[in-house]
Design a protein around this motif. Structure first.
Motif, PDB file in Angstrom:
ATOM      1  N   THR A 197      14.013  14.685  -9.100  1.00 32.13           N
ATOM      2  CA  THR A 197      14.790  15.811  -9.634  1.00 32.13           C
ATOM      3  C   THR A 197      13.959  17.084  -9.624  1.00 32.13           C
ATOM      4  O   THR A 197      14.425  18.144  -9.204  1.00 32.13           O
ATOM      5  CB  THR A 197      15.270  15.500 -11.067  1.00 32.13           C
ATOM      6  N   LEU A 198      12.712  16.982 -10.047  1.00 31.80           N
ATOM      7  CA  LEU A 198      11.848  18.168 -10.102  1.00 31.80           C
ATOM      8  C   LEU A 198      11.381  18.622  -8.721  1.00 31.80           C
ATOM      9  O   LEU A 198      10.953  19.765  -8.560  1.00 31.80           O
ATOM     10  CB  LEU A 198      10.645  17.894 -11.009  1.00 31.80           C
ATOM     11  N   SER A 199      11.485  17.749  -7.722  1.00 31.16           N
ATOM     12  CA  SER A 199      11.015  18.132  -6.381  1.00 31.16           C
ATOM     13  C   SER A 199      11.860  19.245  -5.768  1.00 31.16           C
ATOM     14  O   SER A 199      11.407  19.941  -4.857  1.00 31.16           O
ATOM     15  CB  SER A 199      10.989  16.919  -5.447  1.00 31.16           C
ATOM     16  N   ALA A 212       0.831  -1.204   0.000  1.00 30.95           N
ATOM     17  CA  ALA A 212       0.000   0.000   0.000  1.00 30.95           C
ATOM     18  C   ALA A 212       0.866   1.253   0.000  1.00 30.95           C
ATOM     19  O   ALA A 212       1.852   1.344   0.724  1.00 30.95           O
ATOM     20  CB  ALA A 212      -0.916  -0.005   1.217  1.00 30.95           C
ATOM     21  N   GLY A 213       0.491   2.200  -0.814  1.00 30.76           N
ATOM     22  CA  GLY A 213       1.193   3.474  -0.849  1.00 30.76           C
ATOM     23  C   GLY A 213       2.186   3.603  -1.974  1.00 30.76           C
ATOM     24  O   GLY A 213       2.547   4.708  -2.353  1.00 30.76           O
ATOM     25  N   LEU A 214       2.684   2.482  -2.509  1.00 25.37           N
ATOM     26  CA  LEU A 214       3.588   2.564  -3.656  1.00 25.37           C
ATOM     27  C   LEU A 214       2.776   2.971  -4.882  1.00 25.37           C
ATOM     28  O   LEU A 214       1.735   2.395  -5.159  1.00 25.37           O
ATOM     29  CB  LEU A 214       4.276   1.220  -3.907  1.00 25.37           C
ATOM     30  N   ASP A 215       3.247   3.979  -5.575  1.00 22.25           N
ATOM     31  CA  ASP A 215       2.533   4.508  -6.733  1.00 22.25           C
ATOM     32  C   ASP A 215       3.135   3.910  -8.002  1.00 22.25           C
ATOM     33  O   ASP A 215       4.267   4.252  -8.364  1.00 22.25           O
ATOM     34  CB  ASP A 215       2.652   6.029  -6.754  1.00 22.25           C
ATOM     35  N   PRO A 216       2.438   3.010  -8.678  1.00 22.69           N
ATOM     36  CA  PRO A 216       2.999   2.374  -9.868  1.00 22.69           C
ATOM     37  C   PRO A 216       3.331   3.371 -10.976  1.00 22.69           C
ATOM     38  O   PRO A 216       4.204   3.103 -11.806  1.00 22.69           O
ATOM     39  CB  PRO A 216       1.917   1.388 -10.312  1.00 22.69           C
ATOM     40  N   LEU A 217       2.686   4.518 -10.979  1.00 23.24           N
ATOM     41  CA  LEU A 217       2.950   5.508 -12.015  1.00 23.24           C
ATOM     42  C   LEU A 217       4.337   6.138 -11.855  1.00 23.24           C
ATOM     43  O   LEU A 217       4.978   6.481 -12.841  1.00 23.24           O
ATOM     44  CB  LEU A 217       1.872   6.595 -11.997  1.00 23.24           C
ATOM     45  N   ILE A 218       4.804   6.289 -10.622  1.00 19.89           N
ATOM     46  CA  ILE A 218       6.126   6.899 -10.432  1.00 19.89           C
ATOM     47  C   ILE A 218       7.171   5.913  -9.919  1.00 19.89           C
ATOM     48  O   ILE A 218       8.295   6.289  -9.648  1.00 19.89           O
ATOM     49  CB  ILE A 218       6.070   8.145  -9.511  1.00 19.89           C
ATOM     50  N   PRO A 256       1.065  20.241  -7.397  1.00 18.89           N
ATOM     51  CA  PRO A 256       0.831  19.858  -6.000  1.00 18.89           C
ATOM     52  C   PRO A 256       0.464  18.377  -5.861  1.00 18.89           C
ATOM     53  O   PRO A 256       0.936  17.701  -4.941  1.00 18.89           O
ATOM     54  CB  PRO A 256      -0.317  20.778  -5.568  1.00 18.89           C
ATOM     55  N   ALA A 257      -0.318  17.851  -6.795  1.00 23.00           N
ATOM     56  CA  ALA A 257      -0.671  16.426  -6.755  1.00 23.00           C
ATOM     57  C   ALA A 257       0.569  15.551  -6.958  1.00 23.00           C
ATOM     58  O   ALA A 257       0.702  14.488  -6.337  1.00 23.00           O
ATOM     59  CB  ALA A 257      -1.719  16.109  -7.824  1.00 23.00           C
ATOM     60  N   GLY A 258       1.481  15.992  -7.805  1.00 28.98           N
ATOM     61  CA  GLY A 258       2.717  15.254  -8.037  1.00 28.98           C
ATOM     62  C   GLY A 258       3.611  15.247  -6.814  1.00 28.98           C
ATOM     63  O   GLY A 258       4.213  14.225  -6.471  1.00 28.98           O
ATOM     64  N   ARG A 259       3.703  16.387  -6.135  1.00 25.95           N
ATOM     65  CA  ARG A 259       4.498  16.455  -4.891  1.00 25.95           C
ATOM     66  C   ARG A 259       3.905  15.537  -3.826  1.00 25.95           C
ATOM     67  O   ARG A 259       4.624  14.819  -3.134  1.00 25.95           O
ATOM     68  CB  ARG A 259       4.574  17.887  -4.380  1.00 25.95           C
ATOM     69  N   LYS A 260       2.585  15.541  -3.717  1.00 30.92           N
ATOM     70  CA  LYS A 260       1.913  14.683  -2.733  1.00 30.92           C
ATOM     71  C   LYS A 260       2.156  13.211  -3.059  1.00 30.92           C
ATOM     72  O   LYS A 260       2.475  12.410  -2.169  1.00 30.92           O
ATOM     73  CB  LYS A 260       0.413  14.988  -2.711  1.00 30.92           C
ATOM     74  N   ALA A 261       2.031  12.859  -4.327  1.00 28.28           N
ATOM     75  CA  ALA A 261       2.254  11.473  -4.749  1.00 28.28           C
ATOM     76  C   ALA A 261       3.690  11.045  -4.452  1.00 28.28           C
ATOM     77  O   ALA A 261       3.927   9.924  -3.982  1.00 28.28           O
ATOM     78  CB  ALA A 261       1.939  11.310  -6.236  1.00 28.28           C
ATOM     79  N   LEU A 262       4.645  11.922  -4.698  1.00 28.10           N
ATOM     80  CA  LEU A 262       6.042  11.599  -4.423  1.00 28.10           C
ATOM     81  C   LEU A 262       6.260  11.385  -2.930  1.00 28.10           C
ATOM     82  O   LEU A 262       6.880  10.400  -2.527  1.00 28.10           O
ATOM     83  CB  LEU A 262       6.970  12.703  -4.944  1.00 28.10           C
ATOM     84  N   HIS A 263       5.737  12.280  -2.103  1.00 31.54           N
ATOM     85  CA  HIS A 263       5.908  12.146  -0.650  1.00 31.54           C
ATOM     86  C   HIS A 263       5.283  10.849  -0.142  1.00 31.54           C
ATOM     87  O   HIS A 263       5.872  10.148   0.695  1.00 31.54           O
ATOM     88  CB  HIS A 263       5.334  13.360   0.083  1.00 31.54           C
TER      89      HIS A 263
END
Length: 95
Positions: A19-21, A2-8, A74-81
């Motif tokens: 890198t973008l973070s 749970a929590g691992l994002d297959p997209l990233i 913001p959604a990308g930052r949240k997904a990364l965190h």
């Protein structure tokens, strides 16, 4: 897990979002060089992440030439965190 994002989770995409973070946005060519990938590989990953709402992309002019700038939403930052937190849980379970 749970929590691992297959997209990233894919290595190149994870490198891209990490890198973008560190910046508000970066020039496409700079990111391509940092990741050591081709234009087409980076473009494919950027397109998928833009479609998911994790990145934004804009065209502009820099030093007299057209360029593309990309950055985390913001959604990308949240997904990364959230993905990093899940990775930490996986790592902590190794012991």
């Amino acid at each position: 897990m749970a929590g691992l994002d297959p997209l990233i989770h894919a290595p190149t995409r994870l490198q891209l979002v990490t890198t973008l973070s560190a910046v508000s946005e970066a020039e496409f060519a700079t990111v391509r060089a940092a990741l050591d990938v081709s234009d087409s590989v980076l473009s494919k990953h950027v397109s998928a992440l833009v479609e998911a709402g994790y990145l934004h992309s804009r065209k502009g002019v820099h030093a007299g030439r057209r360029t593309t700038w990309i950055g985390l939403t913001p959604a990308g930052r949240k997904a990364l965190h959230e993905h990093v937190a899940a990775l930490r849980r996986v790592i902590d379970a190794v012991e």
